[in-house]
Design an enzyme around this catalytic site. Structure first.
Site, PDB file in Angstrom:
ATOM      1  CG  LEU A 105      -2.064  -1.064   1.158  1.00 27.50           C
ATOM      2  CD1 LEU A 105      -2.947  -0.954   2.404  1.00 27.50           C
ATOM      3  CD2 LEU A 105      -2.913  -0.967  -0.101  1.00 27.50           C
ATOM      4  NE  ARG A 106       4.798   0.623  -3.673  1.00 27.63           N
ATOM      5  CZ  ARG A 106       5.553  -0.464  -3.800  1.00 27.63           C
ATOM      6  NH1 ARG A 106       6.047  -1.076  -2.729  1.00 27.63           N
ATOM      7  NH2 ARG A 106       5.805  -0.966  -4.980  1.00 27.63           N
ATOM      8  CG  ASN A 148       8.199  -3.703   0.475  1.00 26.29           C
ATOM      9  OD1 ASN A 148       7.017  -3.454   0.724  1.00 26.29           O
ATOM     10  ND2 ASN A 148       8.622  -3.899  -0.762  1.00 26.29           N
ATOM     11  CE  LYS A 174       7.400 -11.277   1.792  1.00 28.07           C
ATOM     12  NZ  LYS A 174       6.878 -10.304   0.866  1.00 28.07           N
ATOM     13  CG  HIS A 193      10.459 -12.327  -2.053  1.00 28.62           C
ATOM     14  ND1 HIS A 193       9.757 -11.364  -2.742  1.00 28.62           N
ATOM     15  CD2 HIS A 193      11.377 -12.816  -2.932  1.00 28.62           C
ATOM     16  CE1 HIS A 193      10.233 -11.275  -3.984  1.00 28.62           C
ATOM     17  NE2 HIS A 193      11.219 -12.139  -4.122  1.00 28.62           N
ATOM     18  CG  ASP A 203       3.485  -8.939  -5.059  1.00 30.06           C
ATOM     19  OD1 ASP A 203       3.673  -8.117  -4.137  1.00 30.06           O
ATOM     20  OD2 ASP A 203       4.402  -9.409  -5.736  1.00 30.06           O
ATOM     21  CG  HIS A 208       7.230   0.752  -8.483  1.00 30.95           C
ATOM     22  ND1 HIS A 208       8.114   1.047  -7.473  1.00 30.95           N
ATOM     23  CD2 HIS A 208       7.061  -0.588  -8.443  1.00 30.95           C
ATOM     24  CE1 HIS A 208       8.479  -0.064  -6.855  1.00 30.95           C
ATOM     25  NE2 HIS A 208       7.842  -1.080  -7.422  1.00 30.95           N
TER      26      HIS A 208
HETATM   27  O1  DOR Z   1       7.429  -6.914  -8.021  1.00 28.86           O
HETATM   28  C1  DOR Z   1       7.568  -6.720  -6.822  1.00 28.86           C
HETATM   29  N1  DOR Z   1       7.362  -5.507  -6.271  1.00 28.86           N
HETATM   30  N2  DOR Z   1       7.945  -7.737  -6.034  1.00 28.86           N
HETATM   31  C2  DOR Z   1       8.256  -7.560  -4.747  1.00 28.86           C
HETATM   32  O2  DOR Z   1       8.640  -8.520  -4.109  1.00 28.86           O
HETATM   33  C3  DOR Z   1       8.215  -6.212  -4.136  1.00 28.86           C
HETATM   34  C4  DOR Z   1       7.324  -5.327  -4.855  1.00 28.86           C
HETATM   35  C5  DOR Z   1       7.498  -3.854  -4.504  1.00 28.86           C
HETATM   36  O3  DOR Z   1       7.511  -3.538  -3.326  1.00 28.86           O
HETATM   37  O4  DOR Z   1       7.589  -3.032  -5.419  1.00 28.86           O
HETATM   38 ZN    ZN Z   2       5.018  -8.290  -2.634  1.00 31.33          ZN
END
Ligand code: DOR
Ligand code: ZN
Length: 344
Positions: free
Chosen positions: A18-19, A43, A101, A138, A249, A253
């Site tokens: 979700l950023r 992450n 994770k 992962h 997933d 971006h």
């Molecule tokens: O394609 C991906 N994008 N795979 C991941 O494991 C992380 C994710 C991301 O956070 O952009």
């Molecule tokens: Zn992911």
């Protein structure tokens, strides 16, 4: 007669990015309008490694949604080499964390602080096993000598098999599986071993990366594989096995970050995820198994109650726009066969 509409129990997304900040505010509503709950990946920069950081992130997610949105973010703990079993257990027992994770260090976006060797987190895994806290994996090795298309299969050999053997009572989810090897590994394991499956790994094989030119919007990690693997992952998704469940997933971006000399990995599929999955289940003659995959198997695996509401999809074409929230969505410019017509 062809099925014209299908109503399923409200689904959950068992893997989403979700950023934060403006991107969070732009993308979170697309997940929340369809899914009752979602497992939110940790992450961020910096990664979500403490209970306090997870609570604060959860609050920012809720604040990013329109007032009164019924959506529950399920938070995850980003494991590092020096993760503290006490902190992990405290967050799980307080109901903040739903899972941990495991990113092998360097495997993907913002994984630099990930785990360099699973031996370093044995005390954490032992504690998680004891308290029933799931481990989300992962599953790719980062060894540069291993071909990028083989990294999932090699992870299973080198790491996955040992995890399952050494922690027989640990709930483990192999996230976003992409290969026949992973599908077989999960199917052959006990009931505590499950897997999420994304829409892109059901629709795309690796030709999609090079269809008429380099296609950055088909690039995610693990990277899409050859056709044989796509077919095996599809077979697993529609098999009716409770071990396989929906996890988009979705990983947005900015357009410039994707269309670049070094493009980011990630596919933003949240806006039309259900439509995308349902199309696959229909193509496989398995519409009757869609509800279990989308709305039941994951909740049962996690030991959470099934949702109360419903979502209805009808056989009505939907044209996916070139941009959603300023990001290029999965299936941009394509027409999908099903449309969400009602949620309640
Ligand atoms: O394609 C991906 N994008 N795979 C991941 O494991 C992380 C994710 C991301 O956070 O952009
Ligand atoms: Zn992911």
């Amino acid at each position: 007669m062809e099925t014209q509409a299908i109503t399923i129990r409200r689904p959950d997304d068992w893997h989403v990015h979700l950023r934060d900040g403006d991107m969070l505010r732009a993308v979170a509503p697309y997940t929340a309008r369809r899914f009752a709950r979602a497992i939110v990946m940790p992450n961020l920069v910096p990664p979500v490694t403490s209970v306090a950081a997870a609570e604060a992130y959860r609050d920012r997610i809720v604040a990013a949604l329109p007032e009164g949105t019924a959506f529950q973010p399920l938070m995850t703990c980003y494991l590092t080499d020096d993760a503290d079993p006490e902190e992990v257990a405290r967050g799980f027992e307080a109901g903040v964390w739903a899972a941990c994770k495991l990113y092998p260090a360097g495997a993907t976006t913002n994984s630099a602080s990930g785990v360099t060797d699973v031996r370093n987190i044995r005390p954490v895994l032992e504690r998680m096993q004891r308290i029933g806290m799931p481990l989300l994996v992962h599953g790719e090795v980062t060894d540069p000598a291993v071909d990028v298309f083989d990294r999932e299969a090699v992870f299973i050999e080198r790491v996955g098999a040992g995890l399952v053997r050494d922690f027989p009572e640990l709930k483990i989810v192999m996230e976003h599986i992409t290969t026949a090897d992973a599908a077989e590994f999960v199917a052959a394991g006990g009931p505590l071993l499950g897997a999420t499956i994304t829409p892109q790994h059901l629709h795309l094989n690796r030709n999609a990366l090079f269809a008429g030119g380099l296609r950055p919007h088909a690039y995610c990690l693990p990277v899409v594989k050859r056709e044989r693997h796509r077919l095996a992952v599809r077979a697993a998704a529609v098999s009716g096995s409770p071990k396989f469940f929906l996890g988009t997933d979705s990983a947005p971006h900015a357009v410039e970050a994707k269309e670049s000399g070094c493009g980011c990995a990630g596919i933003f599929n949240a806006p039309f995820a259900l439509e995308s999955y349902l199309q696959v289940f229909e193509e496989e003659g398995a519409i009757d198994r869609f509800e279990a995959f989308a709305s039941e198997n994951g909740a049962r695996f996690y030991g959470l109650p099934l949702n109360q509401g419903t979502v209805t999809l009808a056989r009505e074409a939907v044209d996916v726009p070139e941009r959603v929230a300023g990001v290029v969505p999965f299936h941009a410019g394509e027409r999908l066969a099903w449309r969400v017509v009602e949620t309640d």
